[in-house]
Design a protein around this motif. Sequence first.
Motif, PDB file in Angstrom:
ATOM      1  N   GLU A  95       0.784  -1.343  -0.063  1.00 35.42           N
ATOM      2  CA  GLU A  95      -0.003  -0.004  -0.030  1.00 35.42           C
ATOM      3  C   GLU A  95       1.013   1.285  -0.063  1.00 35.42           C
ATOM      4  O   GLU A  95       0.379   2.316   0.322  1.00 35.42           O
ATOM      5  CB  GLU A  95      -1.049   0.009   1.170  1.00 35.42           C
ATOM      6  CG  GLU A  95      -2.120  -0.900   1.244  1.00 35.42           C
ATOM      7  CD  GLU A  95      -3.285  -0.294   1.821  1.00 35.42           C
ATOM      8  OE1 GLU A  95      -4.215  -0.152   1.403  1.00 35.42           O
ATOM      9  OE2 GLU A  95      -3.014  -0.604   2.983  1.00 35.42           O
ATOM     10  N   HIS A 114      -1.323   6.130   7.457  1.00 41.23           N
ATOM     11  CA  HIS A 114      -2.660   5.297   7.062  1.00 41.23           C
ATOM     12  C   HIS A 114      -2.644   4.173   8.053  1.00 41.23           C
ATOM     13  O   HIS A 114      -1.596   3.625   8.462  1.00 41.23           O
ATOM     14  CB  HIS A 114      -2.270   4.635   5.776  1.00 41.23           C
ATOM     15  CG  HIS A 114      -3.305   3.432   5.368  1.00 41.23           C
ATOM     16  ND1 HIS A 114      -4.590   3.854   5.232  1.00 41.23           N
ATOM     17  CD2 HIS A 114      -3.034   2.249   5.297  1.00 41.23           C
ATOM     18  CE1 HIS A 114      -5.246   2.583   4.875  1.00 41.23           C
ATOM     19  NE2 HIS A 114      -4.567   1.677   5.079  1.00 41.23           N
ATOM     20  N   HIS A 116      -5.681   1.440  10.266  1.00 42.95           N
ATOM     21  CA  HIS A 116      -7.009   0.697  10.323  1.00 42.95           C
ATOM     22  C   HIS A 116      -7.524   0.786  11.970  1.00 42.95           C
ATOM     23  O   HIS A 116      -8.006  -0.329  12.184  1.00 42.95           O
ATOM     24  CB  HIS A 116      -6.746  -0.597   9.932  1.00 42.95           C
ATOM     25  CG  HIS A 116      -6.126  -0.802   8.656  1.00 42.95           C
ATOM     26  ND1 HIS A 116      -5.421  -2.071   8.511  1.00 42.95           N
ATOM     27  CD2 HIS A 116      -5.930  -0.185   7.594  1.00 42.95           C
ATOM     28  CE1 HIS A 116      -4.943  -2.037   7.324  1.00 42.95           C
ATOM     29  NE2 HIS A 116      -5.303  -0.868   6.657  1.00 42.95           N
ATOM     30  N   LEU A 163      -7.147  -3.291  -0.810  1.00 43.69           N
ATOM     31  CA  LEU A 163      -5.994  -2.495  -0.605  1.00 43.69           C
ATOM     32  C   LEU A 163      -5.540  -1.501  -1.727  1.00 43.69           C
ATOM     33  O   LEU A 163      -6.011  -1.638  -3.015  1.00 43.69           O
ATOM     34  CB  LEU A 163      -4.805  -3.473  -0.608  1.00 43.69           C
ATOM     35  CG  LEU A 163      -5.046  -4.486   0.494  1.00 43.69           C
ATOM     36  CD1 LEU A 163      -3.476  -5.495   0.576  1.00 43.69           C
ATOM     37  CD2 LEU A 163      -4.942  -3.845   1.972  1.00 43.69           C
ATOM     38  N   HIS A 198     -12.324  -0.057   4.903  1.00 44.98           N
ATOM     39  CA  HIS A 198     -10.700  -0.291   5.124  1.00 44.98           C
ATOM     40  C   HIS A 198     -10.007   0.447   6.288  1.00 44.98           C
ATOM     41  O   HIS A 198      -9.614   0.029   7.498  1.00 44.98           O
ATOM     42  CB  HIS A 198     -10.334   0.320   3.719  1.00 44.98           C
ATOM     43  CG  HIS A 198      -8.629  -0.009   3.682  1.00 44.98           C
ATOM     44  ND1 HIS A 198      -8.066   0.096   2.508  1.00 44.98           N
ATOM     45  CD2 HIS A 198      -7.735  -0.135   4.540  1.00 44.98           C
ATOM     46  CE1 HIS A 198      -6.873  -0.171   2.663  1.00 44.98           C
ATOM     47  NE2 HIS A 198      -6.630  -0.236   3.994  1.00 44.98           N
TER      48      HIS A 198
HETATM   49 ZN   LIG Z   1      -4.783  -0.352   4.740  1.00 51.71          ZN
END
Ligand SMILES: [Zn+2]
Length: 288
Positions: A95, A114, A116, A163, A198
């Motif tokens: 990613e 980034h 989650h 992704l 996501h």
């Molecule tokens: Zn991710």
Amino acid sequence: MDWYSNPNPSQGGRWAEQDVKELRRKLITANHILHHHGVVDAYGHISIRHPQNADIYIMCGYMAPALVSSPDDLIEYWVKDSSTVDLNAKKGYSERFIHGEIFRMYPTINCVIHSHAEDVLPYVAATGVQLLPVFHMAGFLGARVPIFDIAKVYEQGNRQDMLVRNARFGTALAEAFSVNPASGFPAPDHNVVLMKRHGYTTHGTDIETAVYRAIYTKINASAQTRTAIIRSAFLVEGGSATKGDDGFEAMSEEMIEGCRIMNEGTQDKPWRLWAAEVENLDLYVNNG
Ligand SMILES: [Zn+2]
């Protein structure tokens, strides 16, 4: 003069003057902070733009952020296509295109994160409930947090695992930070973009700003969820809704803007605390 009338100048303007060795060390510390605060677990990542070469960005290789400990764990990528500068570089994140495409489109951005994070997941779970700033520390969220839906850019034959695994997906995500992507991307309009089913992505002109936004997005989401829970309990017990249709009285745009300015003026303070915390925990090693 107080912090509000004289907010700390962002380090972003001086980014190019900073020492890359120092920034690599700070990037390792940031990996540890994000883990310690539950923004990343084994997944999730942070990157920085190379201070002396804006065409390069730096992030750790394929490993859990908590375990990053040395500059050898970091990989340099070309902003133009997210290929490695060193052709023999070790394995990296699939990613990385999230980072590469945001750096490519927005020259003012020097750090991308980034995540989650679990607390944010209810707001990316396709329920239609919007993430909103519920307290002053989250003014940077703005009045509307866009939701990027990768399903809209899938083509036949794409593996649909959510992704951001190529430049086309990364470009689509990067565009979501701008109200008018056709304008030439001088600067992003949004500080956080949620990613449907996501997680979320945020950024900053420096590491401290991006880390602050990543952590307080998570804290705000947790507070908003708990607000909804007590609201529901209150209604069940016979209370009546007196606020908006959803029972939540949102901050005004003026409040959000005032809080955003305040956030940018004070976010160097938590960084020093957070860095001291991870420096005193055995799990985290920083040989940068
Ligand atoms: Zn991710």
